[in-house]
Design an enzyme around this catalytic site. Structure first.
Site, PDB file in Angstrom:
ATOM      1  CG  HIS A 125      -0.193   0.019   2.527  1.00 40.39           C
ATOM      2  ND1 HIS A 125       0.325  -1.143   3.068  1.00 40.39           N
ATOM      3  CD2 HIS A 125       0.140   1.019   3.370  1.00 40.39           C
ATOM      4  CE1 HIS A 125       0.931  -0.847   4.208  1.00 40.39           C
ATOM      5  NE2 HIS A 125       0.840   0.463   4.412  1.00 40.39           N
ATOM      6  N   GLY A 126       0.312   2.308  -0.502  1.00 42.79           N
ATOM      7  CA  GLY A 126       0.961   3.606  -0.462  1.00 42.79           C
ATOM      8  C   GLY A 126       0.110   4.554   0.359  1.00 42.79           C
TER       9      GLY A 126
END
Length: 154
Positions: free
Chosen positions: A68-69
């Site tokens: 995830h970012g």
């Protein structure tokens, strides 16, 4: 959005995928989210940049990673993709390599990320047998049924 609903609506499940590197594996998960208009293509590079800066921070359990970012790195709406790999890969994590299950998460804000995303994934894998049950899934419906059974038992 719930994990199960996101996977079903976005058709973002890929089982027994083949990847040569961990970067390829992450790209498979991100590409599913791009196709569903959940994230922009730049989200992939943001995840790679995060690993370069912080190490493999999203390898959260033996065999399981949650790439995830940050919300501002191309997230359009909250969503998930789920990828299982035919052949486990090294993510350079000291304790949890090799990895063969990826749940890529995109969250519109930090609260959603922590309270919705992570908690649903923890719930799914609270029963450690679900790791092997998921690895045995060969259709999207089998994955959705597994999540339904887990939610019903919770």
């Amino acid at each position: 959005m719930k994990l199960r609903d996101s996977l079903a609506v976005n058709k973002s499940i890929r089982l027994q995928a083949e990847a040569e590197t961990w970067q390829d594996a992450v790209k498979i998960g991100v590409d599913l989210l791009v196709a569903a208009d959940v994230v922009e293509p730049r989200y992939y590079q943001a995840i790679l940049d995060g690993v370069e800066q912080f190490g493999p921070y999203f390898v959260i359990a033996p065999g399981l990673t949650m790439p995830h970012g940050r919300p501002e790195e191309g997230v359009k709406k909250t969503g998930f993709s789920l990828v299982t790999l035919k052949k486990p890969l090294e993510f350079n994590h000291d304790d949890n390599d090799p990895v063969d299950i990826l749940i890529t998460m995109a969250a519109v804000d930090a609260n959603t990320h922590q309270e919705v995303g992570i908690m649903q994934i923890v719930n799914l894998f609270e029963d450690e047998e679900n790791f092997d049950r998921l690895r045995a899934c060969r259709t999207e419906q089998e994955v959705l049924d597994l999540i339904d059974r887990t939610n019903a038992a919770a």
